[in-house]
Structures are given as structure tokens and as C-alpha cells.
Write a protein that holds these residues in place. Sequence first.
Motif, PDB file in Angstrom:
ATOM      1  N   ALA A 290       0.833  -1.204   0.000  1.00  0.00           N
ATOM      2  CA  ALA A 290       0.000   0.000   0.000  1.00  0.00           C
ATOM      3  C   ALA A 290       0.866   1.252   0.000  1.00  0.00           C
ATOM      4  CB  ALA A 290      -0.926  -0.005   1.215  1.00  0.00           C
ATOM      5  N   MET A 291       1.931   1.234   0.803  1.00  0.00           N
ATOM      6  CA  MET A 291       2.830   2.380   0.865  1.00  0.00           C
ATOM      7  C   MET A 291       3.497   2.630  -0.489  1.00  0.00           C
ATOM      8  SD  MET A 291       6.173   3.003   3.287  1.00  0.00           S
ATOM      9  CE  MET A 291       7.232   2.011   2.244  1.00  0.00           C
ATOM     10  N   LEU A 292       3.963   1.553  -1.132  1.00  0.00           N
ATOM     11  CA  LEU A 292       4.595   1.715  -2.441  1.00  0.00           C
ATOM     12  C   LEU A 292       3.598   2.235  -3.472  1.00  0.00           C
ATOM     13  CD1 LEU A 292       6.829  -1.489  -2.636  1.00  0.00           C
ATOM     14  CD2 LEU A 292       7.575   0.867  -2.306  1.00  0.00           C
ATOM     15  N   GLY A 293       2.352   1.746  -3.423  1.00  0.00           N
ATOM     16  CA  GLY A 293       1.343   2.234  -4.351  1.00  0.00           C
ATOM     17  C   GLY A 293       1.114   3.726  -4.200  1.00  0.00           C
ATOM     18  N   MET A 294       1.019   4.205  -2.960  1.00  0.00           N
ATOM     19  CA  MET A 294       0.821   5.639  -2.730  1.00  0.00           C
ATOM     20  C   MET A 294       2.061   6.446  -3.102  1.00  0.00           C
ATOM     21  SD  MET A 294      -1.535   5.969   0.712  1.00  0.00           S
ATOM     22  CE  MET A 294      -0.640   4.817   1.748  1.00  0.00           C
TER      23      MET A 294
ATOM     24  N   LEU B  69       9.971  11.702   3.559  1.00  0.00           N
ATOM     25  CA  LEU B  69       9.354  11.848   4.878  1.00  0.00           C
ATOM     26  C   LEU B  69       8.704  10.552   5.383  1.00  0.00           C
ATOM     27  CD1 LEU B  69       7.738  15.408   5.066  1.00  0.00           C
ATOM     28  CD2 LEU B  69       9.802  14.556   6.161  1.00  0.00           C
ATOM     29  N   PRO B  70       7.920   9.852   4.562  1.00  0.00           N
ATOM     30  CA  PRO B  70       7.361   8.578   5.045  1.00  0.00           C
ATOM     31  C   PRO B  70       8.444   7.551   5.419  1.00  0.00           C
ATOM     32  CG  PRO B  70       6.156   9.331   3.124  1.00  0.00           C
ATOM     33  CD  PRO B  70       7.350  10.223   3.250  1.00  0.00           C
ATOM     34  N   ILE B  71       9.557   7.550   4.660  1.00  0.00           N
ATOM     35  CA  ILE B  71      10.629   6.606   4.983  1.00  0.00           C
ATOM     36  C   ILE B  71      11.275   6.969   6.311  1.00  0.00           C
ATOM     37  CG2 ILE B  71      12.893   5.755   4.272  1.00  0.00           C
ATOM     38  CD1 ILE B  71      10.497   4.635   2.692  1.00  0.00           C
TER      39      ILE B  71
ATOM     40  N   ASP C  90       5.816  -6.219  15.997  1.00  0.00           N
ATOM     41  CA  ASP C  90       4.976  -5.060  16.328  1.00  0.00           C
ATOM     42  C   ASP C  90       5.646  -3.767  15.875  1.00  0.00           C
ATOM     43  OD1 ASP C  90       3.074  -6.679  17.464  1.00  0.00           O
ATOM     44  OD2 ASP C  90       3.843  -6.461  19.506  1.00  0.00           O
ATOM     45  N   ALA C  91       6.945  -3.647  16.119  1.00  0.00           N
ATOM     46  CA  ALA C  91       7.660  -2.406  15.816  1.00  0.00           C
ATOM     47  C   ALA C  91       7.654  -2.098  14.326  1.00  0.00           C
ATOM     48  CB  ALA C  91       9.091  -2.481  16.340  1.00  0.00           C
ATOM     49  N   ILE C  92       7.960  -3.108  13.492  1.00  0.00           N
ATOM     50  CA  ILE C  92       7.982  -2.840  12.052  1.00  0.00           C
ATOM     51  C   ILE C  92       6.574  -2.593  11.526  1.00  0.00           C
ATOM     52  CG2 ILE C  92      10.126  -4.110  11.690  1.00  0.00           C
ATOM     53  CD1 ILE C  92       8.499  -6.433  10.582  1.00  0.00           C
ATOM     54  N   LEU C  93       5.584  -3.202  12.178  1.00  0.00           N
ATOM     55  CA  LEU C  93       4.189  -2.974  11.772  1.00  0.00           C
ATOM     56  C   LEU C  93       3.766  -1.546  12.097  1.00  0.00           C
ATOM     57  CD1 LEU C  93       1.912  -4.556  10.464  1.00  0.00           C
ATOM     58  CD2 LEU C  93       1.146  -5.253  12.737  1.00  0.00           C
ATOM     59  N   TRP C  94       4.112  -1.066  13.283  1.00  0.00           N
ATOM     60  CA  TRP C  94       3.824   0.322  13.645  1.00  0.00           C
ATOM     61  C   TRP C  94       4.527   1.278  12.686  1.00  0.00           C
ATOM     62  CZ3 TRP C  94       5.377  -0.611  19.458  1.00  0.00           C
ATOM     63  CH2 TRP C  94       4.412  -1.417  20.048  1.00  0.00           C
ATOM     64  N   GLY C  95       5.766   0.945  12.321  1.00  0.00           N
ATOM     65  CA  GLY C  95       6.540   1.821  11.442  1.00  0.00           C
ATOM     66  C   GLY C  95       5.918   1.973  10.070  1.00  0.00           C
TER      67      GLY C  95
ATOM     68  N   ALA D  61       0.079   6.267   6.887  1.00  0.00           N
ATOM     69  CA  ALA D  61      -0.774   7.361   7.362  1.00  0.00           C
ATOM     70  C   ALA D  61      -0.223   8.715   6.934  1.00  0.00           C
ATOM     71  CB  ALA D  61      -0.901   7.292   8.887  1.00  0.00           C
ATOM     72  N   LEU D  62       1.102   8.875   7.028  1.00  0.00           N
ATOM     73  CA  LEU D  62       1.719  10.131   6.623  1.00  0.00           C
ATOM     74  C   LEU D  62       1.575  10.344   5.122  1.00  0.00           C
ATOM     75  CD1 LEU D  62       3.331  12.657   7.287  1.00  0.00           C
ATOM     76  CD2 LEU D  62       5.426  11.288   7.204  1.00  0.00           C
ATOM     77  N   LEU D  63       1.745   9.273   4.348  1.00  0.00           N
ATOM     78  CA  LEU D  63       1.575   9.383   2.893  1.00  0.00           C
ATOM     79  C   LEU D  63       0.162   9.790   2.531  1.00  0.00           C
ATOM     80  CD1 LEU D  63       3.563   6.430   1.313  1.00  0.00           C
ATOM     81  CD2 LEU D  63       3.500   8.765   0.455  1.00  0.00           C
ATOM     82  N   LEU D  64      -0.815   9.211   3.206  1.00  0.00           N
ATOM     83  CA  LEU D  64      -2.212   9.567   2.951  1.00  0.00           C
ATOM     84  C   LEU D  64      -2.440  11.055   3.220  1.00  0.00           C
ATOM     85  CD1 LEU D  64      -5.124   8.728   2.302  1.00  0.00           C
ATOM     86  CD2 LEU D  64      -5.402   8.139   4.724  1.00  0.00           C
TER      87      LEU D  64
END
Length: 521
Positions: free
Chosen positions: A79-83, A266-268, A301-306, A312-315
Motif C-alpha cells: 500500500a505504501m509503495l502504491g501511494m 518523509l514517510p521513509i 509489532d515495531a515494524i508494523l507500527w513503522g 498514514a503520513l503518505l495519505l
Amino acid sequence: MPAESYGAISLLPALFAIVLTLVSRQVLLSLFTGIWIGATILVGWNPIAGMAHSLQLVINSLITPFNSKLLLFTFLSGAMLGMIFLSGGMKALAERIIARIKTRKQAELGTSILGMLIFVDSYASTMITGSVMRPITDQFDISREKLAYLLDSTTSPVVSIAVVSTWVGFEVGLIRDQFSSLGIDQSAFVVFLQSIPYRFYSLLAIALVFILVVMGWNFGPMKRAERRAKEEGKVLGDDADPLIETREEDIVTPDHVDSRWWYFALPIVALVAVTGFGLLYSGGWPSKAPVEALKGAATADAILWGVFSACALLLAILVGHARVELEAVSDSIFEGFKMVMFPVAVLTLAWTIGGVSETLGVGGFVVSIAEGIITAPLLPAVVFVAAAIVSFSIGTSWGTMGIMFPVAVPLAFQLGAPLPSAIGAILTGSLFGDHCSPISDTTVLSSMFAGADHVDHVNTQIPYAVLCGTVGTLLFLANGYGLSGPILLLPVGVLALFVTAYYLSEHRDAAVPSVFGSSSD
């Protein structure tokens, strides 16, 4: 039937799946066939019942908490790559980087260095480095096989020896558990640090990357792939089936969007920062010191939160700053999901066949054979090879560490072998087998984020991994028999890599077939 009684048969499912994958190039069918064989053995050699049990085994691997979180991480990565593609941020950043990178060598060096700099987590490093550098290496006609190799060999080898990473807590925890059970009054973290010079494979794998890049050498199937890319402009072979199907051109940036490089950057940054904070927080920071917190960190959990924070920032960027309609954003997210569907299927089946092999007792079988030939001087080398075989068979370095530690560390303690070298052999041997295995999650993710054909990645990487593993085995033998310490042996190992790589690159034709057949031409 108890797992210990299966003996050599325990190797059959994984080896069948691996060989069939590399010969037929049908990854999913080959993996499921291996699962079916293993399930058939487990239910008493009834192939019909084995088929039903195969499906249950796949379901069991999906509902494992760590695996399900990693699958969600993979979907969110898509999803992140698509955005990112929709925003045009990756293209804008790539154009800025390309303006400064003038040669293929600089592009390969940039990929290698970036992979090493993101040492917090191997999954995050692979995703970020592959996403950033793929359009750049494509621009310089660097094969996707080479990109996948650079990703695979500058992520896990670096993360596994980094003192601040998602690996350190797991590794130190394994050491601490064995020291506690054996009554060894030593600091587990100190011994972890002492084991780093003995991580011969990990250190040699990193060294070989820079030898090949700086000298411009390639050998084996990789030489053929690089010749194709450089001379024909084909970063993928004609019959290649890349794990990521969707390309950036499939998601069109709206005409009114003025793409900015920071739409990607910024998202990275958010992904890395939130992942790092998540590792510390989930481990008990700030009430615990950072090193102690990392020991108990919840990696998944950590990589999932990241990655969720990055999405969310990309959106917010797309809707708030770039003024992109929500329908277009939604479409890009679903395109991103399409990118990762095949890797998700491969990961799921790879985990399942690894679980089947563990249930059949492949680790215990390999260890039982190794125990019969172990002496104190031989122990590190034998443990290294045994860990590599187990890791290759089950496709997970962490799982292999869990199998090897309860056997190898007590044995080293009883024989009086140096614990740092024995522990280093377990940790780096687990990585060696993982690097060679097509059912390894890190190998799959490297193919995925490089946009490479998975079988081609495995075929081209195995000769490089085997070279480092062979030299590493010799160094363990030399150290075990007292010829020298690791600090002096490592330069000798690097020199051996240099000489061998020169010979194979300059005096061996690329047409020499690989062990598992040619990669795509």
C-alpha cells in the motif's frame, strides 16, 4: 510418531521443494508439493489425508502471531509503495540521486551503503533500499538479480552483528538462556560482542559485496545476468517472473501534482523512526536501558507500527498537500496490494514447509549426525555447517538458532571449546543457510523489493554465498586448530575471496551452468 524417529526422511520435503523450485521455476506449486509430501509422512503415508493435512498446516502458519504480523507488514508495504508511486515522490528523489550518480559502480555502491546504513531491521532495510534504488539501478542497466543480491547481502549480515537492531535482543536472549541453564556466570551481551569477530560468513559476505562492486567483477550466473543487462539493456531475463508485478508506470501521477522528493523521504524517515522507537518502547524503555529494552523488543509489532505510520503520513501528504482525490489514493492502495500478492503466497508456503521440516525433526537429525564427529577443535566448523544445513532446509535463520543453541552451547561447554567461537558459528551458519534457501523469508523479500525473478535471485546468489561459506568453514577449522585468532584470520579470508573472485570472474566463462540450472537469459 515422534519427530526424532523420522531420520533422513525429515530432509525430503524441503529438499524436494527446493530442487523442484529451482528446476521447474514454479515456486508455488513446488512449495506446496513439498508441504504435501511432508504432510503425507506425518499422517502415516496416506496421500489423500496428507492433502487435507497440508491445508491445515498452511492455515496454522497463517495464524501464527509473528507470521500474520509480517504478512500485514507486507500488505502495508505494498500500500505504501502504491501511494508513493501515485505521489511521484520516488521518481522525484531518483532523479535527484541520478543527477549525482554517474556510473554503474556508483549506483551499486550507493545501494550497498544504503543497505548497511539501515541496520535497525533487515525487513525494513530491504524494503527501503530496494524501493529507493530499483529505479536508479534500472537507469544504469544493473540487473535485478544483482540488485537482489546487494539487498540480501547488506541487510541481514549487517543487522545480525549490529548492537542496535531487531536481531540483537533475540540473539542475546538465546545466549542468556543457555548460560542460565548451564550455570555460566558471564554477561550474555559481552559474549555476543566477543562472538562478532567469529561471524566469518556474515563479515565475508559484506566484504565480497564491496570486492565485486569496486572491482567490477561478476561470476557464474550473475555474470551472465549482468552481461545481458549491460549489453542488451534487459534488467530482467526474457522468461523472468518478477515477484512484484506492478510497475511504477502502472500507477499514474495526476497531472496537477507537482511531485516533491520529500513525498517519499518523509514517510521513509517516519518508518525508520517509529520502528526504532517501537523496538525500544515494546522492550520496556524508558524504564529499562536501551540495550536491555532491545533484548525484549517486539520486532513484528515495531515494524508494523513503522510501516503503518508511513502509510498514514503518505495519505495525509497526498490528500492534504498534493490534493489528490481519495478515489485515486484508494486505487493506488489496491494496486499496491496486487504487487505483494505473489510474495505473500510464497512467504506463507515457505513458512509452512519450514514448519513441516521442524515437525519432522530435521534439526535434531542434522545435529545428531554432527554430534558424532565433534571434537573441541572441530566443533565451530561442524556447528557452522550443521546450522547452514538446518537453515537451508527450514528457511529461517532465527528458527535454526533456536534449534542449535540448546545442543551446541552445552556441547561446547562440556568439551571446553571457546564459547564465543561456538556461538558465532551458530549465528553466522544460520545466516549462511538462510542466504542459500529459496524458502527463506529474507530471500523472498529481497526478490520482492528488487523486482527480481525469485529463482534467478537464488541461482545467482548461491555461488557467492557458497564461496563465503567455504572460506568461512576453513577459517573456523584454522581457528579451531590454533593456527591463528579471528582478527588475523579475517584478512586472510578476505584475501582468499579476492583471489577466488578474480579467478572466477576473469578466467571462467559465464556460460558455465549453475548447480540448479541457468538463470534467465
